[in-house]
Write an enzyme that holds these catalytic residues in place. Sequence first.
Site, short mmCIF file in Angstrom:
data_model
loop_
_atom_site.label_atom_id
_atom_site.label_comp_id
_atom_site.label_asym_id
_atom_site.label_seq_id
_atom_site.Cartn_x
_atom_site.Cartn_y
_atom_site.Cartn_z
N LEU B 204 0.89 -1.23 0.06
CA LEU B 204 -0.05 0.07 -0.09
C LEU B 204 1.10 1.37 0.14
O LEU B 204 1.81 1.33 0.76
CB LEU B 204 -1.01 -0.15 1.09
CG LEU B 204 -1.92 -1.03 1.60
CD1 LEU B 204 -2.77 -0.89 2.52
CD2 LEU B 204 -2.65 -1.34 0.15
N GLY B 244 2.43 -9.03 6.42
CA GLY B 244 2.71 -8.29 7.42
C GLY B 244 2.71 -6.76 7.30
O GLY B 244 2.68 -6.31 6.05
N GLY B 245 2.45 -5.87 8.09
CA GLY B 245 2.32 -4.33 7.71
C GLY B 245 1.14 -4.08 7.00
O GLY B 245 0.03 -4.50 6.87
N ASP B 246 1.89 -3.30 5.76
CA ASP B 246 0.64 -3.20 4.57
C ASP B 246 1.22 -3.79 3.34
O ASP B 246 0.80 -3.34 2.13
CB ASP B 246 0.67 -1.48 4.45
CG ASP B 246 2.13 -1.14 4.11
OD1 ASP B 246 2.86 -1.79 4.14
OD2 ASP B 246 1.78 0.10 3.71
N GLU B 247 1.77 -4.99 3.48
CA GLU B 247 2.25 -5.80 2.21
C GLU B 247 1.21 -7.00 2.09
O GLU B 247 0.86 -7.87 3.37
CB GLU B 247 3.58 -6.34 2.70
CG GLU B 247 4.69 -5.46 2.03
CD GLU B 247 5.94 -6.22 2.09
OE1 GLU B 247 6.14 -7.04 1.40
OE2 GLU B 247 6.65 -5.94 3.16
#
Lengths: 195, 340
Positions: B204, B244-247
């Site tokens: 993102l 994970g995160g925005d991946e």
Amino acid sequence: MHGLINRSIQCFLRDTYGAEAWTQIAQLSGTDEAGFEAMLLYDDAATGAVLDAAAKHLEKPHDMLLEDLGTYLVSNPQIEAVRRLLRFGGASFVDFLHSLDELHDRARLAVPDLDMPALEMRDHGGGAWSIAVTHPHPGFGHVMVGVLRAMADDYGALVLLDHQGRVDKAEIIRVELLEASFAEGRDFHLGLRAS
Amino acid sequence: MTVHITPKITLSLPSLAALMPMGLVVGPTGHIVQIGPTLAKLRPERDLLGQRFLELFELKRPRHVVNMGHLKAAAGAPLSLRFRDNPRSELKGLAVALEGEGGLLVNLSFGIAAVEAVGTYQLSSSDFPATDLTVEMLYLVEANAAVHAVSQDLLSRLDSAKVAAQEQAFTDTLTGLRNRRAMDMVLGRYARRRDSFALMHLDLDHFKAVNDTLGHAAGDHVLQEVAKILVEETRAEDTVVRLGGDEFLMIFHNLTRPDQLTRIAERLLERLEAPIMFGTDPCAISGSIGITTSDTYTDIDADKMLHDVDMALYASKHAGRAQHTFVGEPATSEGHDTVH
């Protein structure tokens, strides 16, 4: 103790006194509320703890509780298997009594690690027998009294049963047969699906 | 020298019946002249006495036994037979010759079919002699079934627990998407089976700004909304992973056509560019995509593919907003960029 025995005690308490009673007994004895798995082995202390807690919570003597457990095992329709397996012992209550000698071995054929008490019959003649119940943990004699009482009903026989205490390592039960066919017994067909 | 004398025994019919309640005597003419009480019970509406043995029973082994001579020849051998009329119960038998007139004594048993037969004929333990192990066999069958039922109950509960635990172990708790562990499993499976598949790696853009300005709750909400979009834009057989995160990573099963993958990527990026509402606050994000397919490789190496698709993603990021790039293709903003 074998899970089948522990699980039987659990189901007996739950079915007879309700789920709430079982929850309290489990808490009191430090047992997981989910209880026992039938095919696993448990430490002997767990069985004793549940029985002690049940006697305390229900305010019933141990002996009476164990005898009720024996009756429950035979007469509860949900565990019809026990009654049926015992009825394979013979066509009459007397045949059944004599088959008790084999009960230990029969049970082991079905569940090899099930440590059932050894039962020894003695025929005193005149419709009187004594049964010596031997197990490292005393108390099975009282369970047997309950089992015998329910089985006599099942065969329609009228009997007097008396737990006479322990002699050496065995608990002695005296059985007097007053009338072999006092009432109509329950049906038993060898074939499970017999109509 | 010792002479062995075989003693002859005489047996009364009631004794014979007690010993062999499923026995019968066949006379020299092949007719049944005696019959045991349990055997008689199997055909209560017929009188079996006087019937021809071979008309009542069909011999399966030995074969071609059609007369008394054949039957006599089979004496001592195991017999396998069944009733010719219904219910056509199977029986095992053994015939021995009787001295004198040339009759046969035949003893029958249900063998393994006893379980069914006791139900069919409503037999009780008194129908079997004390030496017969049929009742013991029935006892064991039933004990076994009872124990089996208990074990089965335990197994099914364990299985449900296992499925639930696996589901939990393979799921990203925030978005409900699959996690890295699930990704490894799926990629491993496809590689082993040589299935064709495509990887789409999505990162993102401007997500950090949402987190920084509107807080983590807004960030979490955006991730959940993105997860919804990814699930909606993929098929049930595809796997959507939050790395994970925005991946995110999407694994498309049996889908490697670049034109189709391009359409999916464009549609995804178009939807991601529409502001996601957090309460009354619009969260404007975007995304960059890298794509690779198993067709691009001669040997499938998941790690290599993941590395390549990551590089393609960064090529997209460098190329500008809302771009997608295939592995092996030059990263430019022309060609695929239809969204502005």
